[in-house]
Design an enzyme around this catalytic site. Structure first.
Site, PDB file in Angstrom:
ATOM      1  N   CYS A 155      -4.360  -1.485  -2.147  1.00 49.98           N
ATOM      2  CA  CYS A 155      -4.542  -0.050  -2.348  1.00 49.98           C
ATOM      3  C   CYS A 155      -5.407   0.125  -3.590  1.00 49.98           C
ATOM      4  O   CYS A 155      -5.061  -0.383  -4.667  1.00 49.98           O
ATOM      5  CB  CYS A 155      -3.166   0.589  -2.551  1.00 49.98           C
ATOM      6  SG  CYS A 155      -3.201   2.333  -2.976  1.00 49.98           S
ATOM      7  N   ASN A 156      -6.526   0.825  -3.422  1.00 47.01           N
ATOM      8  CA  ASN A 156      -7.424   1.010  -4.570  1.00 47.01           C
ATOM      9  C   ASN A 156      -6.801   1.889  -5.642  1.00 47.01           C
ATOM     10  O   ASN A 156      -6.975   1.653  -6.834  1.00 47.01           O
ATOM     11  CB  ASN A 156      -8.737   1.649  -4.108  1.00 47.01           C
ATOM     12  CG  ASN A 156      -9.585   0.677  -3.315  1.00 47.01           C
ATOM     13  OD1 ASN A 156     -10.436   0.001  -3.871  1.00 47.01           O
ATOM     14  ND2 ASN A 156      -9.352   0.586  -2.015  1.00 47.01           N
ATOM     15  N   THR A 157      -6.079   2.917  -5.208  1.00 42.98           N
ATOM     16  CA  THR A 157      -5.477   3.838  -6.166  1.00 42.98           C
ATOM     17  C   THR A 157      -4.472   3.097  -7.045  1.00 42.98           C
ATOM     18  O   THR A 157      -4.464   3.247  -8.274  1.00 42.98           O
ATOM     19  CB  THR A 157      -4.786   5.004  -5.423  1.00 42.98           C
ATOM     20  OG1 THR A 157      -5.698   5.534  -4.462  1.00 42.98           O
ATOM     21  CG2 THR A 157      -4.349   6.086  -6.380  1.00 42.98           C
ATOM     22  N   CYS A 163     -11.282   2.782  -0.668  1.00 41.42           N
ATOM     23  CA  CYS A 163      -9.932   3.198  -0.251  1.00 41.42           C
ATOM     24  C   CYS A 163      -9.651   2.457   1.035  1.00 41.42           C
ATOM     25  O   CYS A 163     -10.479   2.454   1.957  1.00 41.42           O
ATOM     26  CB  CYS A 163      -9.876   4.704  -0.016  1.00 41.42           C
ATOM     27  SG  CYS A 163      -8.301   5.231   0.707  1.00 41.42           S
ATOM     28  N   THR A 164      -8.486   1.836   1.099  1.00 41.52           N
ATOM     29  CA  THR A 164      -8.217   0.947   2.234  1.00 41.52           C
ATOM     30  C   THR A 164      -7.947   1.703   3.540  1.00 41.52           C
ATOM     31  O   THR A 164      -7.840   1.084   4.593  1.00 41.52           O
ATOM     32  CB  THR A 164      -7.033   0.012   1.892  1.00 41.52           C
ATOM     33  OG1 THR A 164      -5.935   0.801   1.417  1.00 41.52           O
ATOM     34  CG2 THR A 164      -7.441  -0.987   0.837  1.00 41.52           C
ATOM     35  N   HIS A 165      -7.854   3.028   3.462  1.00 38.32           N
ATOM     36  CA  HIS A 165      -7.735   3.811   4.698  1.00 38.32           C
ATOM     37  C   HIS A 165      -9.096   4.027   5.374  1.00 38.32           C
ATOM     38  O   HIS A 165      -9.153   4.284   6.572  1.00 38.32           O
ATOM     39  CB  HIS A 165      -7.176   5.210   4.391  1.00 38.32           C
ATOM     40  CG  HIS A 165      -5.703   5.252   4.161  1.00 38.32           C
ATOM     41  ND1 HIS A 165      -5.099   4.686   3.079  1.00 38.32           N
ATOM     42  CD2 HIS A 165      -4.713   5.828   4.897  1.00 38.32           C
ATOM     43  CE1 HIS A 165      -3.798   4.904   3.145  1.00 38.32           C
ATOM     44  NE2 HIS A 165      -3.535   5.592   4.234  1.00 38.32           N
ATOM     45  N   TYR A 223      -0.873   8.585  -2.610  1.00 38.93           N
ATOM     46  CA  TYR A 223      -0.854   8.349  -4.054  1.00 38.93           C
ATOM     47  C   TYR A 223      -2.105   8.937  -4.723  1.00 38.93           C
ATOM     48  O   TYR A 223      -2.119   9.166  -5.924  1.00 38.93           O
ATOM     49  CB  TYR A 223      -0.863   6.835  -4.345  1.00 38.93           C
ATOM     50  CG  TYR A 223       0.460   6.113  -4.204  1.00 38.93           C
ATOM     51  CD1 TYR A 223       1.548   6.671  -3.553  1.00 38.93           C
ATOM     52  CD2 TYR A 223       0.603   4.832  -4.741  1.00 38.93           C
ATOM     53  CE1 TYR A 223       2.743   5.957  -3.426  1.00 38.93           C
ATOM     54  CE2 TYR A 223       1.788   4.121  -4.628  1.00 38.93           C
ATOM     55  CZ  TYR A 223       2.855   4.692  -3.967  1.00 38.93           C
ATOM     56  OH  TYR A 223       4.023   3.985  -3.850  1.00 38.93           O
ATOM     57  N   GLY A 224      -3.148   9.130  -3.888  1.00 39.80           N
ATOM     58  CA  GLY A 224      -4.471   9.457  -4.425  1.00 39.80           C
ATOM     59  C   GLY A 224      -4.542  10.687  -5.303  1.00 39.80           C
ATOM     60  O   GLY A 224      -5.424  10.807  -6.149  1.00 39.80           O
ATOM     61  N   ASP A 269       0.858  -1.193   0.000  1.00 43.58           N
ATOM     62  CA  ASP A 269       0.000   0.000   0.000  1.00 43.58           C
ATOM     63  C   ASP A 269       0.887   1.234   0.000  1.00 43.58           C
ATOM     64  O   ASP A 269       2.062   1.168   0.372  1.00 43.58           O
ATOM     65  CB  ASP A 269      -0.916   0.024   1.236  1.00 43.58           C
ATOM     66  CG  ASP A 269      -1.864   1.230   1.204  1.00 43.58           C
ATOM     67  OD1 ASP A 269      -2.559   1.408   0.200  1.00 43.58           O
ATOM     68  OD2 ASP A 269      -1.889   2.014   2.179  1.00 43.58           O
ATOM     69  N   SER A 270       0.301   2.361  -0.405  1.00 41.28           N
ATOM     70  CA  SER A 270       1.038   3.621  -0.380  1.00 41.28           C
ATOM     71  C   SER A 270       1.402   4.009   1.058  1.00 41.28           C
ATOM     72  O   SER A 270       2.318   4.796   1.262  1.00 41.28           O
ATOM     73  CB  SER A 270       0.177   4.721  -0.998  1.00 41.28           C
ATOM     74  OG  SER A 270      -1.026   4.835  -0.267  1.00 41.28           O
ATOM     75  N   GLU A 325      -3.985   9.166   8.090  1.00 39.81           N
ATOM     76  CA  GLU A 325      -2.517   9.072   8.203  1.00 39.81           C
ATOM     77  C   GLU A 325      -1.992   9.900   9.385  1.00 39.81           C
ATOM     78  O   GLU A 325      -0.969   9.589   9.954  1.00 39.81           O
ATOM     79  CB  GLU A 325      -1.838   9.544   6.905  1.00 39.81           C
ATOM     80  CG  GLU A 325      -2.048   8.616   5.714  1.00 39.81           C
ATOM     81  CD  GLU A 325      -1.018   7.481   5.619  1.00 39.81           C
ATOM     82  OE1 GLU A 325       0.134   7.681   6.016  1.00 39.81           O
ATOM     83  OE2 GLU A 325      -1.387   6.397   5.134  1.00 39.81           O
TER      84      GLU A 325
END
Ligand code: DGL
Length: 283
Positions: free
Chosen positions: A78-80, A197-199, A47-48, A15-16, A163
């Site tokens: 990571c979806n992005t 989005c995995t966040h 990254y988004g 992931d980013s 984050e």
């Protein structure tokens, strides 16, 4: 001759930043027998908001690093990265690195699952600017469920909130409410919401607070874990190359201390973290 020969190794999850930990957690819970390596490119997150070329290049470097560490299989948690880099990596890079290795994303499994959830046939997707602008979700949903109406909403401030550990703060309420309201205004008939989005699972209590009660939230981690289990059952040759020891190593391109602190919030456990360098992160 493959650049990264197939050998026994752990499953790689990328992931980013920290978001992929929400995917890793569910995969490990379902398949604790395997070894895992997590790589967070925290030095270059988010990254988004980055261009297609940049997301592709950063993701390519990360996947290559995981292959060099011996992973037979890498999940883009990571979806992005799944939206902007997966196809190019599969088509351009994998054949040179080693066509027997695999890189899988999180969008396709999520899309496959939503057909069973929606009753109204109206689905909402929340994601980063990159994921929403790529139209990956509406494109993939149209392939499998052409009658489903999809509305997307970019939530550019949610990843920074997570984050920076602000996902539980009062300040976060404002931005959660704002993006949810904008999405529901686009289509009040939405009954299914994809957290693309995995966040975002860390914001789930707040998302539920501002979401109309009839809307189901699709939990991506469990879906991806189930789908991976099924995939490994169907790809025995690949599966036999995954080592079984139940270990999990964590690598970050940023500060080890920072990663340790945040990863513990995501995973609720102490983790051992090492710093790793990628091609152009001179850190
Ligand atoms: N967690 C990533 C995703 O699923 C996005 C985070 C970022 O913007 O880097 O899209």
């Amino acid at each position: 001759m493959a650049l990264y020969p197939m050998k026994l190794g752990p499953i790689g999850v990328f992931d980013s930043g920290y978001g992929g930990l929400t995917i890793l957690e569910k995969i490990r819970k379902l398949m604790p027998q395997y070894d895992y390596v997590y790589l967070g490119d925290n030095a270059r997150t988010p990254y988004g908001t980055r261009s297609f070329d940049v997301v592709y290049e950063f993701t390519r470097q990360s996947v290559e690093k995981l292959f060099s560490l011996g992973c037979p299989l890498v999940i883009l948690g990571c979806n992005t990265a799944s939206a902007k880099a997966l196809k190019s990596i599969q088509q351009n890079d994998l054949p040179q690195w080693n066509p027997e290795k695999r890189v899988l994303g999180v969008i396709r499994p999520t899309v496959e699952a939503i057909g069973k959830v929606t009753r109204t046939g109206h689905v909402g997707v929340l994601g980063t600017v990159g994921t929403i602008q790529s139209l990956s979700y509406p494109i993939e949903i149209a392939k499998l469920f052409p009658d489903i109406v999809v509305s997307g909403q970019a939530c550019p401030l949610w990843v920074p909130l997570v984050e920076n550990g602000e996902y539980d703060s009062e300040g976060a309420d404002y931005f959660v409410k704002k993006y949810i309201a904008e999405l529901i205004e686009k289509d009040p008939e939405i009954d299914t919401l994809i957290l693309g989005c995995t966040h975002y699972p860390l914001l789930l209590p707040k998302i539920k607070k501002f979401l109309p009660q009839n809307v189901n939230v699709v939990s991506q981690g469990i879906i991806v874990a189930d789908c991976l289990k099924d995939y490994l059952n169907r790809h025995k040759k690949l599966e036999t190359n995954i080592t079984r020891g139940g270990s999990c190593l964590f690598y970050t391109t940023e500060s080890v201390e920072k990663f340790q602190k945040s990863a513990e919030i995501f995973l609720n456990e102490n983790v051992v973290v090492e710093h790793i360098k990628l091609s152009s992160t001179n850190m």
